[in-house]
Design a protein around this motif. Structure first.
Motif, short mmCIF file in Angstrom:
data_model
loop_
_atom_site.label_atom_id
_atom_site.label_comp_id
_atom_site.label_asym_id
_atom_site.label_seq_id
_atom_site.Cartn_x
_atom_site.Cartn_y
_atom_site.Cartn_z
N HIS A 78 0.82 -1.21 0.00
CA HIS A 78 0.00 0.00 0.00
C HIS A 78 0.86 1.26 0.00
O HIS A 78 1.63 1.49 0.92
CB HIS A 78 -0.94 0.02 1.20
N HIS A 96 1.00 5.57 -1.86
CA HIS A 96 0.47 6.62 -2.74
C HIS A 96 1.71 7.39 -3.19
O HIS A 96 2.18 8.28 -2.48
CB HIS A 96 -0.48 7.56 -2.00
N HIS A 152 -9.72 1.56 1.22
CA HIS A 152 -9.33 1.92 2.59
C HIS A 152 -10.49 1.52 3.51
O HIS A 152 -11.63 1.88 3.24
CB HIS A 152 -9.07 3.43 2.69
N HIS A 177 -5.46 -0.95 6.05
CA HIS A 177 -5.53 -0.53 7.45
C HIS A 177 -6.32 -1.49 8.34
O HIS A 177 -5.74 -2.17 9.16
CB HIS A 177 -6.07 0.90 7.59
N ASP A 186 2.33 3.40 2.71
CA ASP A 186 1.26 4.39 2.72
C ASP A 186 1.70 5.83 2.51
O ASP A 186 1.28 6.73 3.24
CB ASP A 186 0.45 4.27 4.02
#
Ligand SMILES: [Zn+2]
Length: 471
Positions: A109, A111, A255, A285, A336
């Motif tokens: 995960h 971004h 998410h 998460h 993340d």
């Protein structure tokens, strides 16, 4: 036509000067990669590695399949063999003596564009951080150039720390942004999963289909997921995204239950109603599930991306990872993006181990050292459904691996290497990184990257984003 001697001298001087410029250019950025035996396609042997963690119990001792003083032979983009005194005629040799070899990390995960907002709203929780650093960019004139610059910086950082596969959940603020993001991923030569943040807008759905044809299908290193956000208020977008994922035959990536406030937004109900609780769904998460919800997620083989540093930074809470592992759920580790402010998976492993020990006041709390190493590699591959191809050094799998040098001040001496691998390693210990048989980091340096230029471009993009975000 005759030329005067003066003109000839001038021309010669110019040629010498130009040559010097070309050579200087090569020295800074464009290092020769292909053709020297480490650029992919050939045979490479890591000879006499002091410790090899294959992550395949059939290949060595213990759950991590450990071997001592062993060779790892790569042939083209695949692992050909692992063992002692391998016949590696004609292969380029990397000296493994004193080194540790393990699979490349699988970051489940991230971004990538968010390196442009590192440090943003560091005193806020997830909702405040989103409000100050992310959500204002929807509808704002962020560009493909911005996305490229952020993703470029992040991928160079990731390669440097031994990450070979990254899952990039892209907000895809507009089509140009998504394209820039994807171009940076392709240029990184990393293996990647692009989670295209989609919606019910037919134009966005068509952009996803087009991106699949342009960027994903022709690139053997590329995979696609559909990114969405489940809530009762966002149901139509979730439902359309789930349908698009099925149409394209790719997983949905959401998410889920990240903050305490998420439960009240109807996330689980929205997923049920969209029939999205399916094997392959990636849930990021899952910090605040009830026991019954965990049972339900486990029963549907929903996979979890655990992001401990992000959860700490945003005061989100501590995910019940031991409860997930007891239910035999597939759990991987994620960085993340900007909420974590680092690309260092070793740091994430330490946090994953330390958080549970601190919560339960129990040094035996899961994940153990061995479990967290598995989560960062094969466990991550299982989350993404790529474990038949990556995640372990099993012969036949793709040649994605890293070589760690423990003979440095922060790591030596050799006391209990397996434990030290988790508790001591810094990115500077990662000496070699191979993706698909190609060396992307070599002798401690990421190959073929003009770092100064990458930083300048990221600064320009970060300055641009700053103008679009509130004070
Ligand atoms: Zn995220």
């Amino acid at each position: 036509m005759r030329r005067s001697p003066a003109f000839t001298m001038f021309a010669l001087t110019l040629a010498v000067l130009l040559g010097a410029v070309v050579i200087a250019g090569l020295g800074r950025g464009a290092e020769p990669v292909a053709g020297d035996g480490f650029g992919g396609g050939g045979r490479v042997v890591v000879r006499d590695a002091s410790l090899v963690l294959t992550m395949d119990p059939k290949l060595g001792t213990g759950a991590l399949g450990q071997l001592a003083d062993a060779d790892v032979l790569l042939d083209g983009n695949r692992i050909k063999a692992v063992g002692k005194d391998l016949d590696a005629g004609g292969a380029k040799v990397v000296d493994g003596r004193g080194k540790i070899v393990l699979p490349g990390f699988v970051d489940v995960h991230n971004h990538l564009w968010q390196s442009l907002i590192r440090g943003c709203a560091a005193d806020d929780n997830v909702d405040g951080w989103l409000g100050r650093c992310v959500l204002p960019l929807y509808g704002a004139p962020v560009t493909g150039q911005d996305a490229y610059a952020g993703a470029r910086l992040s991928t160079v950082d990731l390669v440097g720390t031994g990450v070979t596969t990254v899952t990039d959940w892209s907000h895809a603020f507009n089509t140009g942004f998504a394209d820039g993001n994807l171009r940076a991923l392709a240029d990184s030569k990393m293996r990647f999963v692009f989670s295209y943040g989609a919606s019910a807008d037919p134009a966005v759905q068509e952009a996803v289909r087009t991106a699949k044809k342009r960027f994903i299908d022709p690139n053997p290193l590329a995979n696609l997921e559909i990114g969405s956000h489940p809530s009762s208020g966002n149901f139509s977008n979730l439902d359309a995204s789930e349908k698009l994922a099925r149409e394209l035959g790719v997983p949905l990536n959401v998410h889920l239950l990240e903050s305490k406030n998420d439960a009240a937004t109807g996330q689980m109900d929205a997923l049920r109603k969209a029939d999205a609780l399916q094997p392959g769904l990636v849930a990021n998460h899952v910090v605040h599930p009830t026991d019954a919800e965990l049972d339900e997620l486990a029963a549907h083989d929903v996979r979890v991306a655990h992001n401990p540093l992000s959860n700490m930074r945003l005061a989100s809470g501590i995910a019940p990872v031991p409860d997930m592992l007891k239910r035999h759920m597939k759990v991987g580790l994620g960085l993340d993006g900007g909420t974590n402010d680092t690309s260092d998976m070793y740091n994430v492993m330490r946090a994953a181990v330390g958080l549970q020990r601190a919560k339960y006041v129990d040094p035996a709390a899961q994940p153990t050292v061995a479990e967290v190493l598995r989560m960062a590699t094969l466990g991550g591959a299982e989350v993404l459904g790529l474990d038949r191809e990556i995640g372990s050094l099993t012969p036949g799998k793709k040649a994605d691996l890293q070589i760690v040098d423990p003979q440095q001040i922060n790591f030596a001496p050799n006391v209990a290497w397996l434990n030290q691998l988790v508790f001591n390693t810094q990115p500077s210990n990662v000496q070699w990184v191979f993706v698909d048989g190609r060396a992307l980091k070599r002798d401690g340096r990421v190959v073929g990257v003009d770092t100064a230029q990458v930083i300048r471009d990221a600064q320009a993009a970060a300055d641009h984003l700053k103008q679009l975000l509130p004070e």
